[in-house]
Scaffold this motif. Structure first.
Motif, PDB file in Angstrom:
ATOM      1  N   PHE A  21      41.228  43.422  54.024  1.00 40.34           N
ATOM      2  CA  PHE A  21      42.327  43.846  53.156  1.00 40.34           C
ATOM      3  C   PHE A  21      43.453  42.816  53.168  1.00 40.34           C
ATOM      4  O   PHE A  21      44.059  42.515  52.140  1.00 40.34           O
ATOM      5  CB  PHE A  21      42.851  45.209  53.607  1.00 40.34           C
ATOM      6  CG  PHE A  21      43.904  45.773  52.699  1.00 40.34           C
ATOM      7  CD1 PHE A  21      43.562  46.307  51.470  1.00 40.34           C
ATOM      8  CD2 PHE A  21      45.246  45.760  53.068  1.00 40.34           C
ATOM      9  CE1 PHE A  21      44.538  46.823  50.620  1.00 40.34           C
ATOM     10  CE2 PHE A  21      46.219  46.264  52.227  1.00 40.34           C
ATOM     11  CZ  PHE A  21      45.867  46.806  50.996  1.00 40.34           C
ATOM     12  N   ASP A  25      44.893  40.798  50.015  1.00 40.21           N
ATOM     13  CA  ASP A  25      46.314  40.912  49.712  1.00 40.21           C
ATOM     14  C   ASP A  25      46.992  39.549  49.637  1.00 40.21           C
ATOM     15  O   ASP A  25      47.927  39.350  48.867  1.00 40.21           O
ATOM     16  CB  ASP A  25      46.990  41.780  50.781  1.00 40.21           C
ATOM     17  CG  ASP A  25      48.345  42.304  50.333  1.00 40.21           C
ATOM     18  OD1 ASP A  25      48.432  42.768  49.178  1.00 40.21           O
ATOM     19  OD2 ASP A  25      49.308  42.242  51.122  1.00 40.21           O
ATOM     20  N   GLU A 133      41.739  58.736  41.065  1.00 39.02           N
ATOM     21  CA  GLU A 133      42.545  57.514  41.161  1.00 39.02           C
ATOM     22  C   GLU A 133      42.983  57.236  42.594  1.00 39.02           C
ATOM     23  O   GLU A 133      43.117  56.082  43.004  1.00 39.02           O
ATOM     24  CB  GLU A 133      43.765  57.614  40.252  1.00 39.02           C
ATOM     25  CG  GLU A 133      43.443  57.580  38.772  1.00 39.02           C
ATOM     26  CD  GLU A 133      42.731  56.298  38.366  1.00 39.02           C
ATOM     27  OE1 GLU A 133      43.093  55.227  38.909  1.00 39.02           O
ATOM     28  OE2 GLU A 133      41.826  56.355  37.517  1.00 39.02           O
ATOM     29  N   LYS A 134      43.178  58.287  43.387  1.00 36.19           N
ATOM     30  CA  LYS A 134      43.662  58.113  44.760  1.00 36.19           C
ATOM     31  C   LYS A 134      42.669  57.368  45.640  1.00 36.19           C
ATOM     32  O   LYS A 134      43.071  56.624  46.534  1.00 36.19           O
ATOM     33  CB  LYS A 134      43.956  59.484  45.389  1.00 36.19           C
ATOM     34  CG  LYS A 134      45.130  60.233  44.794  1.00 36.19           C
ATOM     35  CD  LYS A 134      45.329  61.554  45.544  1.00 36.19           C
ATOM     36  CE  LYS A 134      46.467  62.358  44.963  1.00 36.19           C
ATOM     37  NZ  LYS A 134      46.635  63.641  45.700  1.00 36.19           N
ATOM     38  N   PHE A 136      40.866  54.922  45.236  1.00 40.90           N
ATOM     39  CA  PHE A 136      40.866  53.467  45.135  1.00 40.90           C
ATOM     40  C   PHE A 136      42.179  52.854  45.620  1.00 40.90           C
ATOM     41  O   PHE A 136      42.383  51.653  45.500  1.00 40.90           O
ATOM     42  CB  PHE A 136      40.595  53.028  43.694  1.00 40.90           C
ATOM     43  CG  PHE A 136      39.218  53.396  43.205  1.00 40.90           C
ATOM     44  CD1 PHE A 136      38.094  52.773  43.729  1.00 40.90           C
ATOM     45  CD2 PHE A 136      39.040  54.379  42.249  1.00 40.90           C
ATOM     46  CE1 PHE A 136      36.820  53.110  43.288  1.00 40.90           C
ATOM     47  CE2 PHE A 136      37.770  54.726  41.799  1.00 40.90           C
ATOM     48  CZ  PHE A 136      36.660  54.086  42.330  1.00 40.90           C
ATOM     49  N   GLN A 137      43.063  53.697  46.171  1.00 36.92           N
ATOM     50  CA  GLN A 137      44.325  53.212  46.715  1.00 36.92           C
ATOM     51  C   GLN A 137      44.195  53.026  48.218  1.00 36.92           C
ATOM     52  O   GLN A 137      43.575  53.849  48.907  1.00 36.92           O
ATOM     53  CB  GLN A 137      45.460  54.190  46.408  1.00 36.92           C
ATOM     54  CG  GLN A 137      45.724  54.367  44.920  1.00 36.92           C
ATOM     55  CD  GLN A 137      46.746  55.451  44.633  1.00 36.92           C
ATOM     56  OE1 GLN A 137      47.354  56.001  45.548  1.00 36.92           O
ATOM     57  NE2 GLN A 137      46.922  55.749  43.358  1.00 36.92           N
ATOM     58  N   PRO A 138      44.760  51.948  48.795  1.00 36.75           N
ATOM     59  CA  PRO A 138      44.615  51.663  50.230  1.00 36.75           C
ATOM     60  C   PRO A 138      45.144  52.795  51.105  1.00 36.75           C
ATOM     61  O   PRO A 138      46.171  53.402  50.802  1.00 36.75           O
ATOM     62  CB  PRO A 138      45.452  50.382  50.426  1.00 36.75           C
ATOM     63  CG  PRO A 138      45.544  49.774  49.075  1.00 36.75           C
ATOM     64  CD  PRO A 138      45.532  50.907  48.098  1.00 36.75           C
ATOM     65  N   LEU A 155      40.198  52.522  53.478  1.00 39.09           N
ATOM     66  CA  LEU A 155      40.218  51.125  53.049  1.00 39.09           C
ATOM     67  C   LEU A 155      38.930  50.683  52.374  1.00 39.09           C
ATOM     68  O   LEU A 155      38.923  49.708  51.629  1.00 39.09           O
ATOM     69  CB  LEU A 155      40.488  50.204  54.250  1.00 39.09           C
ATOM     70  CG  LEU A 155      41.932  50.076  54.720  1.00 39.09           C
ATOM     71  CD1 LEU A 155      42.006  49.249  55.995  1.00 39.09           C
ATOM     72  CD2 LEU A 155      42.794  49.444  53.640  1.00 39.09           C
ATOM     73  N   PRO A 158      38.944  50.687  48.289  1.00 33.99           N
ATOM     74  CA  PRO A 158      39.836  49.654  47.742  1.00 33.99           C
ATOM     75  C   PRO A 158      39.319  48.236  47.973  1.00 33.99           C
ATOM     76  O   PRO A 158      39.433  47.378  47.088  1.00 33.99           O
ATOM     77  CB  PRO A 158      41.157  49.891  48.498  1.00 33.99           C
ATOM     78  CG  PRO A 158      41.117  51.333  48.861  1.00 33.99           C
ATOM     79  CD  PRO A 158      39.679  51.629  49.144  1.00 33.99           C
ATOM     80  N   SER A 161      36.414  47.640  45.612  1.00 33.86           N
ATOM     81  CA  SER A 161      36.923  47.483  44.255  1.00 33.86           C
ATOM     82  C   SER A 161      37.455  46.077  44.025  1.00 33.86           C
ATOM     83  O   SER A 161      37.180  45.449  42.988  1.00 33.86           O
ATOM     84  CB  SER A 161      38.029  48.517  44.005  1.00 33.86           C
ATOM     85  OG  SER A 161      38.525  48.408  42.682  1.00 33.86           O
ATOM     86  N   GLN A 162      38.184  45.529  45.005  1.00 33.31           N
ATOM     87  CA  GLN A 162      38.745  44.191  44.874  1.00 33.31           C
ATOM     88  C   GLN A 162      37.658  43.111  44.960  1.00 33.31           C
ATOM     89  O   GLN A 162      37.735  42.093  44.271  1.00 33.31           O
ATOM     90  CB  GLN A 162      39.802  43.958  45.949  1.00 33.31           C
ATOM     91  CG  GLN A 162      41.088  44.711  45.718  1.00 33.31           C
ATOM     92  CD  GLN A 162      41.771  44.291  44.432  1.00 33.31           C
ATOM     93  OE1 GLN A 162      41.870  43.107  44.123  1.00 33.31           O
ATOM     94  NE2 GLN A 162      42.212  45.265  43.653  1.00 33.31           N
ATOM     95  N   ARG A 173      34.723  46.175  37.260  1.00 34.60           N
ATOM     96  CA  ARG A 173      35.437  47.172  38.040  1.00 34.60           C
ATOM     97  C   ARG A 173      34.451  48.117  38.722  1.00 34.60           C
ATOM     98  O   ARG A 173      33.357  48.370  38.206  1.00 34.60           O
ATOM     99  CB  ARG A 173      36.373  47.992  37.153  1.00 34.60           C
ATOM    100  CG  ARG A 173      37.584  47.218  36.623  1.00 34.60           C
ATOM    101  CD  ARG A 173      38.586  46.933  37.724  1.00 34.60           C
ATOM    102  NE  ARG A 173      39.785  46.275  37.216  1.00 34.60           N
ATOM    103  CZ  ARG A 173      39.932  44.970  37.123  1.00 34.60           C
ATOM    104  NH1 ARG A 173      38.931  44.169  37.482  1.00 34.60           N
ATOM    105  NH2 ARG A 173      41.042  44.446  36.662  1.00 34.60           N
TER     106      ARG A 173
END
Length: 336
Positions: A21, A25, A133-134, A136-138, A155, A158, A161-162, A173
């Motif tokens: 991550f 980032d 949607e949540k 895919f959030q860290p 983690l 996310p 996805s990245q 995606r």
């Protein structure tokens, strides 16, 4: 011992996810371009996870289209990371029924490329529409009860996805179709260059350890555990393995030992690090030391770290923990 192993694996997974991550980032995540077989990689993952599925009474089926290219050019480690996470999650969040993994070519593109679709379909607990949607959030899962019951850091998705977004042209995606209580389908598409036949043969041969009989390697590392594990890996290649616990000890060992063909050099060590040791070896008056092959072994795998090791006089860079297939491929490329 089993409890210690499981706890250590859990901690290692957490650290690896946080490091990945951080790389994403900071924009430091790198991707290889090597020939590999999607079919073989997927089958290896199924073999790894099918026991977990079996213990829960689940099926784990792998469906690969016969038109799937035999070998493509890309980053097999990143694809493995994504599929391991998605299929592992499917097993984790499914209590009855099972998981189907479907891999098929969508279309063949210009420039000898192929768009390939990956789907992981489970009959698990699913995700509420308002929570999709949540996930895919860290550091976030669909709700707190999921975290308490199943664990996890939030983690994995996310990061996947990245990885998918950065593997392609950023139009790719990771997507999901899900309904609470009725399962989920995670899917994504990536376009790959189709590997030439000679690339395929090279990749296949790296799966078998090369025979380096008669060759001597100096393994330099200050960790006894690393020395033990890496020595066992190297012995599979029939190498004569010498060891040293610091850069200074490595230099002394080289002075006393003739005929060292290769050095695996740790970077961070007490009394003298790998950079300084390499510098002294390269500037040695001994005729063989200036040209001896030196491979850096380090947990630092950012692009700048790789550049630094090569600029210091080393020939190549290996990330820890050292992977057998990667090491074998490197030894073969060096014709050791």
């Amino acid at each position: 011992v089993e409890n210690i192993r499981n706890s250590s694996k859990g901690l290692l997974d957490l650290i690896s996810q946080i490091l990945d991550f951080s790389k994403i980032d900071s924009g430091h995540m790198t991707f290889e371009k090597v020939p590999f077989s999607i079919r073989k990689l997927s089958e290896e993952i199924r073999q790894i996870l099918r026991q977990q599925a079996k213990e829960k009474g689940l099926y784990l089926h792998l469906h690969m289209d016969e038109k799937l290219p035999g070998s493509v050019v890309g980053d097999p480690l990143r694809l493995r990371q994504v599929l391991m996470n998605l299929i592992g999650n499917a097993v984790k969040f499914t209590n009855q029924g099972g998981i189907d993994v479907v891999i098929r070519p969508v279309k063949f593109l210009e420039g000898n490329r192929c768009l390939i679709r990956f789907e992981v379909i489970d009959t698990g607990i699913g995700v509420k529409e308002e929570s999709i949607e949540k996930i895919f959030q860290p550091f976030t899962q669909s709700d707190a009860s999921i975290t308490r019951k199943y664990g996890g850091t939030g983690l994995g998705l996310p990061i996947c996805s990245q990885i998918i977004a950065q593997s392609g042209d950023r139009t790719h995606r990771l997507r999901v179709v899900s309904e609470a209580g009725r399962g989920s389908t995670f899917y994504f598409e990536l376009d790959y260059e189709i590997a030439r036949e000679e690339d395929t043969r090279t990749q296949s041969s790296s799966k078998n350890p090369p025979d380096c009989s008669g060759k001597t390697i100096l393994l330099v590392d200050d960790s006894e555990i690393n020395i033990q594990v890496q020595s066992e890996i190297l012995k599979l290649c029939h190498l004569n393995v010498l060891t040293a616990a610091s850069g200074y000890a490595a230099i002394q060992r080289l002075k006393a030992q003739k005929g060292v063909d290769l050095i695996l050099m740790d970077i961070r060590m007490p009394d003298m690090d790998g950079y300084e040791a390499t510098k002294r070896i390269r500037h040695s008056k001994h005729p063989d030391h200036a040209s001896i092959m030196i491979i850096a072994t380090t947990a630092n795998a950012f692009a700048d770290d790789v550049k630094t090791t090569l600029a210091s006089g080393m020939n190549a860079h290996l990330s820890k923990p050292v992977d057998l297939d990667t090491l074998c491929a490197l030894l073969q490329s060096m014709q050791l």
